[in-house]
Design a protein around this motif. Sequence first.
Motif, mmCIF file in Angstrom:
data_model
loop_
_atom_site.group_PDB
_atom_site.id
_atom_site.type_symbol
_atom_site.label_atom_id
_atom_site.label_comp_id
_atom_site.label_asym_id
_atom_site.label_seq_id
_atom_site.Cartn_x
_atom_site.Cartn_y
_atom_site.Cartn_z
ATOM 1 N N TRP A 1 -44.425 9.035 -22.799
ATOM 2 C CA TRP A 1 -45.064 7.852 -23.458
ATOM 3 C C TRP A 1 -44.416 6.577 -22.942
ATOM 4 O O TRP A 1 -44.844 5.653 -22.306
ATOM 5 N N TYR A 2 -43.113 6.465 -23.342
ATOM 6 C CA TYR A 2 -42.292 5.310 -22.967
ATOM 7 C C TYR A 2 -42.457 4.828 -21.284
ATOM 8 O O TYR A 2 -42.578 3.912 -20.956
ATOM 9 N N VAL A 3 -42.236 5.957 -20.521
ATOM 10 C CA VAL A 3 -42.484 5.877 -19.131
ATOM 11 C C VAL A 3 -43.812 5.405 -18.590
ATOM 12 O O VAL A 3 -43.808 4.366 -17.784
ATOM 13 N N LEU A 4 -44.642 6.034 -19.182
ATOM 14 C CA LEU A 4 -46.087 5.713 -18.627
ATOM 15 C C LEU A 4 -46.260 4.126 -19.226
ATOM 16 O O LEU A 4 -47.181 3.362 -18.673
ATOM 17 N N SER B 1 -45.895 -2.847 -16.257
ATOM 18 C CA SER B 1 -45.055 -3.384 -15.124
ATOM 19 C C SER B 1 -46.316 -3.482 -14.121
ATOM 20 O O SER B 1 -46.363 -4.689 -13.311
ATOM 21 N N CYS B 2 -47.335 -2.478 -14.000
ATOM 22 C CA CYS B 2 -48.096 -2.479 -12.914
ATOM 23 C C CYS B 2 -49.405 -3.562 -13.202
ATOM 24 O O CYS B 2 -49.642 -4.551 -12.244
ATOM 25 N N PHE B 3 -49.397 -3.809 -14.515
ATOM 26 C CA PHE B 3 -50.443 -4.969 -14.848
ATOM 27 C C PHE B 3 -49.667 -6.126 -14.621
ATOM 28 O O PHE B 3 -50.664 -6.981 -13.865
ATOM 29 N N TYR B 4 -48.547 -6.329 -14.792
ATOM 30 C CA TYR B 4 -47.980 -7.689 -14.543
ATOM 31 C C TYR B 4 -47.962 -8.029 -13.000
ATOM 32 O O TYR B 4 -48.282 -8.978 -12.582
ATOM 33 N N ILE C 1 -54.393 10.692 -20.964
ATOM 34 C CA ILE C 1 -55.710 10.281 -20.897
ATOM 35 C C ILE C 1 -55.729 8.817 -21.039
ATOM 36 O O ILE C 1 -56.507 8.137 -20.470
ATOM 37 N N PHE C 2 -54.897 8.255 -21.921
ATOM 38 C CA PHE C 2 -54.819 6.819 -22.115
ATOM 39 C C PHE C 2 -54.110 6.145 -21.113
ATOM 40 O O PHE C 2 -54.671 5.054 -20.565
ATOM 41 N N TYR C 3 -53.144 6.742 -20.418
ATOM 42 C CA TYR C 3 -52.317 5.758 -19.333
ATOM 43 C C TYR C 3 -52.636 5.969 -17.926
ATOM 44 O O TYR C 3 -52.618 5.128 -17.186
ATOM 45 N N LEU C 4 -53.140 7.399 -17.471
ATOM 46 C CA LEU C 4 -53.061 7.700 -16.217
ATOM 47 C C LEU C 4 -54.299 6.890 -15.500
ATOM 48 O O LEU C 4 -54.385 6.551 -14.532
ATOM 49 N N PRO C 5 -55.733 6.857 -16.148
ATOM 50 C CA PRO C 5 -56.772 6.134 -15.316
ATOM 51 C C PRO C 5 -56.554 4.738 -15.061
ATOM 52 O O PRO C 5 -56.698 4.399 -14.044
ATOM 53 N N PRO C 6 -55.971 3.824 -15.938
ATOM 54 C CA PRO C 6 -55.601 2.554 -15.661
ATOM 55 C C PRO C 6 -54.824 2.618 -14.359
ATOM 56 O O PRO C 6 -54.565 1.787 -13.665
#
Length: 161
Positions: free
Chosen positions: A102-105, A111-114, A33-38
Amino acid sequence: MKTLDYLLLLGFALLSAILCFVLKLDPLITTLIFYLPPLIYLGIKRPIVIKQSIIPTLLFGIVYSLWFEYVMEINNAWTFPVKSNILSFKIFDQIPTYVALWYVLWVLLISCFYFYFINTKTIRIIKSRFLIILLFGLTTLGFVLIFKPELQFTYLTLGIL
């Protein structure tokens, strides 16, 4: 336009944190829930960021995080007392599966943000040194699994290294 993207990502984080806190969800579900939407949002807005993020995620989200987490677990630097009802087995008998995910996401989102907001040229540098970085990470992982180093002040020791 980037301001709106920042605000949406902040909104995703706040909404997912509230949702997970209120509903007291399984750790695996909380991670998703925390990582997939962004990640989905950034992938839709600029699909290339997902492709650019694969190599850093493989290196740091999998290889490096496994040995780092393993050292932390065997030295009791931290522990994850909450068990997932969905993925209950542990990698190398130490690392909860949801923690590895969790580490992977986490690394994938960083990385995607960067690559979305900051820099799109760094990927060439990472690709050119991929094999060296991968071999170092795998060698370190092998060393850690074989010798199971007992470290006092684990954070300090790994920070210095």
